[in-house]
Design a protein around this motif. Structure first.
Motif, mmCIF file in Angstrom:
data_model
loop_
_atom_site.group_PDB
_atom_site.id
_atom_site.type_symbol
_atom_site.label_atom_id
_atom_site.label_comp_id
_atom_site.label_asym_id
_atom_site.label_seq_id
_atom_site.Cartn_x
_atom_site.Cartn_y
_atom_site.Cartn_z
ATOM 1 N N LYS A 121 -33.079 6.257 -42.217
ATOM 2 C CA LYS A 121 -31.679 6.320 -42.648
ATOM 3 C C LYS A 121 -31.045 5.038 -42.148
ATOM 4 O O LYS A 121 -31.061 4.752 -40.953
ATOM 5 C CB LYS A 121 -30.977 7.552 -42.076
ATOM 6 N N ASN A 139 -35.985 8.708 -36.565
ATOM 7 C CA ASN A 139 -35.444 7.935 -37.686
ATOM 8 C C ASN A 139 -36.140 6.582 -37.831
ATOM 9 O O ASN A 139 -35.727 5.758 -38.616
ATOM 10 C CB ASN A 139 -33.926 7.723 -37.510
ATOM 11 N N HIS A 156 -25.728 5.028 -40.840
ATOM 12 C CA HIS A 156 -26.011 6.076 -39.853
ATOM 13 C C HIS A 156 -26.214 5.447 -38.469
ATOM 14 O O HIS A 156 -27.275 5.584 -37.855
ATOM 15 C CB HIS A 156 -27.268 6.857 -40.251
ATOM 16 N N LEU A 189 -27.854 7.198 -35.501
ATOM 17 C CA LEU A 189 -29.301 7.423 -35.515
ATOM 18 C C LEU A 189 -30.087 6.143 -35.224
ATOM 19 O O LEU A 189 -31.306 6.134 -35.324
ATOM 20 C CB LEU A 189 -29.740 7.977 -36.876
ATOM 21 N N HIS A 211 -35.607 1.637 -40.064
ATOM 22 C CA HIS A 211 -34.709 2.779 -39.939
ATOM 23 C C HIS A 211 -34.781 3.557 -41.251
ATOM 24 O O HIS A 211 -34.390 3.033 -42.301
ATOM 25 C CB HIS A 211 -33.267 2.322 -39.682
#
Length: 106
Positions: free
Chosen positions: A62, A76, A67, A70, A60
């Motif tokens: 972010k 992402n 997050h 996401l 990931h």
């Protein structure tokens, strides 16, 4: 397609610190496979350096903890080998850590 209700359940798991529930979900397995296919099963950081290494993790970009909305966003996600995943997270590779020892006694 993930329903809003199901996505909220996944986000709640992440927010409640139940990451393993998220990472064992069918939605994560499906999205993870999509990322691996998109990236041709190659580590994207190795590829950027002109090297080849088969993908071992999906990262990931972010962080999922900060997050969670996401967590299933393909944009992402990045396919990485274990070594590059550890570099991104600044984890020590204990197997390859150089330790200096001096056996001499004066």
């Amino acid at each position: 397609m993930v329903t809003n209700k199901r996505m909220q359940e996944l986000i709640n798991w992440i927010n409640d610190g139940q990451l393993m529930k998220f990472y064992k979900s069918k939605e994560w397995f499906a999205k993870r496979e999509q990322a691996r296919q998109r990236d041709n099963y190659e580590c994207q950081l190795c590829k950027a350096e002109g090297k080849y290494h088969r993908v071992e993790n999906v990262h990931h970009i972010k962080e999922v903890k900060t997050h969670p909305h996401l967590s299933l966003s393909l944009s992402n996600l990045q396919s990485l080998c274990i070594a590059c995943h550890n570099k991104v997270h600044e984890r020590l590779d204990e197997q390859h850590e150089v330790k200096f020892t001096n056996e001499e006694r004066w």
